[in-house]
Design an enzyme around this catalytic site. Sequence first.
Site, mmCIF file in Angstrom:
data_model
loop_
_atom_site.group_PDB
_atom_site.id
_atom_site.type_symbol
_atom_site.label_atom_id
_atom_site.label_comp_id
_atom_site.label_asym_id
_atom_site.label_seq_id
_atom_site.Cartn_x
_atom_site.Cartn_y
_atom_site.Cartn_z
ATOM 1 N N LYS A 118 0.816 -1.214 0.000
ATOM 2 C CA LYS A 118 0.000 0.000 0.000
ATOM 3 C C LYS A 118 0.849 1.263 0.000
ATOM 4 O O LYS A 118 0.433 2.282 -0.545
ATOM 5 C CB LYS A 118 -0.994 0.007 1.166
ATOM 6 N N LYS A 200 -6.151 -11.754 -7.497
ATOM 7 C CA LYS A 200 -7.471 -11.892 -6.861
ATOM 8 C C LYS A 200 -8.373 -10.730 -7.240
ATOM 9 O O LYS A 200 -7.886 -9.628 -7.527
ATOM 10 C CB LYS A 200 -7.344 -12.031 -5.345
ATOM 11 N N LYS A 203 -11.540 -4.899 -4.899
ATOM 12 C CA LYS A 203 -12.364 -3.711 -5.145
ATOM 13 C C LYS A 203 -11.526 -2.475 -5.449
ATOM 14 O O LYS A 203 -12.040 -1.504 -5.991
ATOM 15 C CB LYS A 203 -13.313 -3.449 -3.979
HETATM 16 P P1 ATP Z 1 -8.755 -4.047 -1.240
HETATM 17 O O1 ATP Z 1 -8.853 -4.092 -2.731
HETATM 18 O O2 ATP Z 1 -9.012 -2.675 -0.654
HETATM 19 O O3 ATP Z 1 -7.561 -4.750 -0.694
HETATM 20 P P2 ATP Z 1 -10.439 -6.322 -1.044
HETATM 21 O O4 ATP Z 1 -11.551 -6.333 -2.041
HETATM 22 O O5 ATP Z 1 -9.256 -7.134 -1.345
HETATM 23 O O6 ATP Z 1 -10.017 -4.851 -0.731
HETATM 24 P P3 ATP Z 1 -10.718 -6.608 1.821
HETATM 25 O O7 ATP Z 1 -11.525 -5.502 2.434
HETATM 26 O O8 ATP Z 1 -9.243 -6.577 1.986
HETATM 27 O O9 ATP Z 1 -11.129 -6.758 0.290
HETATM 28 O O10 ATP Z 1 -11.237 -8.008 2.344
HETATM 29 C C1 ATP Z 1 -12.456 -8.252 2.981
HETATM 30 C C2 ATP Z 1 -12.619 -9.738 3.102
HETATM 31 O O11 ATP Z 1 -12.912 -10.303 1.815
HETATM 32 C C3 ATP Z 1 -11.374 -10.486 3.587
HETATM 33 O O12 ATP Z 1 -11.781 -11.490 4.495
HETATM 34 C C4 ATP Z 1 -10.779 -11.088 2.343
HETATM 35 O O13 ATP Z 1 -10.050 -12.267 2.602
HETATM 36 C C5 ATP Z 1 -12.019 -11.352 1.504
HETATM 37 N N1 ATP Z 1 -11.722 -11.264 0.081
HETATM 38 C C6 ATP Z 1 -11.331 -10.142 -0.577
HETATM 39 N N2 ATP Z 1 -11.155 -10.386 -1.876
HETATM 40 C C7 ATP Z 1 -11.447 -11.709 -2.078
HETATM 41 C C8 ATP Z 1 -11.456 -12.564 -3.214
HETATM 42 N N3 ATP Z 1 -11.142 -12.117 -4.422
HETATM 43 N N4 ATP Z 1 -11.815 -13.857 -3.048
HETATM 44 C C9 ATP Z 1 -12.160 -14.315 -1.834
HETATM 45 N N5 ATP Z 1 -12.162 -13.561 -0.717
HETATM 46 C C10 ATP Z 1 -11.818 -12.267 -0.818
#
Ligand code: ATP
Length: 335
Positions: A118, A200, A203
């Site tokens: 980050k 992965k 968002k």
């Molecule tokens: P950012 O893009 O801001 O890192 P993110 O979409 O990766 O956000 P987080 O807020 O970090 O999401 O994660 C929230 C929850 O969703 C966590 O428990 C994470 O493991 C799960 N998660 C996030 N992305 C995925 C994915 N692509 N597949 C499965 N689980 C996910």
Amino acid sequence: MSETTEKKKVILSAIQPSGTITLGNYLGALRNWVKLQDEYNCIFAVADLHAITVRQEPKTFRQNILNAYALLLACGIDTDKSPVFIQSHVPTHAELAWILNCYTQFGELSRMTQFKDKSQKHSDNVNAGLFTYPVLMAADILLYQADMVPVGADQKQHLEIARKIAERFNGIYGTTFKIPEPYIAKVGARVMSLQDPTKKMSKSDENVNSWVAVLDKPDVIMKKFKRAVTDSEAVVRVGEGKDGINNLIGIMSAVTGKTAEEIETEFEGKGYGDFKTAVGEAVIETVKPIQNRFNDLLNNKDYLVEKYRSGAEFALKISSRTLDKAMKKIGFIAR
Ligand code: ATP
Ligand code: LTN
């Protein structure tokens, strides 16, 4: 949740309101939380304090916090079973985070991969909050004496440091915090980006076609699936070098409950076009009831306010006990 039911193990988790909730968040996290509610004493939070480690536009941020809260309920979190609160409404989190900062080493935080990622991504705003983010997360967890924390691979390191901080504190002052274990979901779906299926679904990905939001309109969902990256083999089956199709089969399996083999048989002899449309339709069917409940909730703000206020009240009561205990051990004078 009443205090008399506190015999069950405590599970705590939180989600950041840092944008729209994706299909990845739903299938990988939220949907599993819903299933945990009967077996455990669950507590869930919208981690808004964590979200300001990157700059937020106030109006959007306010809406995102409320949306995240409503979406948790719309996905099936039942506040009668599991209190849901907004982190910034419960002052004990920031208080314990400060204290734990003084029991966390600079070197430990420097090794966090999320910080490294980050701070590279937001090189114009490498603030101290971004650095101490895992300490606030440790406070979130330790305040509730959580036995288990459902975490994805990306948050494992943060849970490790929470354990380390707790062990260090307990080592100095005697048992104060429960040492939390990671909770690994039995069937955890990992959803990959629709545009680069080796990454992965996230968002914060700038390419909006790479993710599907739970709140995306049906035509948008369909468009994104139709544009999903695949391969040139044109056979719907799981295979090496077929990351795009593997991901679509994974999503299809997660939303329909069918196995990969069943899906392969169903789409034998059919092209990718038909398959993508079918995945799009299945996802739309899955999110439709969530979207309906979400819209109802947002039209009923008073209900949401009542829920997040009582969630915060419960959270403050439980977390204050832990904070008071920790402060007393350190030598602070009782308030
Ligand atoms: P950012 O893009 O801001 O890192 P993110 O979409 O990766 O956000 P987080 O807020 O970090 O999401 O994660 C929230 C929850 O969703 C966590 O428990 C994470 O493991 C799960 N998660 C996030 N992305 C995925 C994915 N692509 N597949 C499965 N689980 C996910
Ligand atoms: N950092 C987590 C969100 C989060 C969390 C927590 C998860 C904040 N506090 C406590 C579990 C327990 C994330 O970005 N997914």
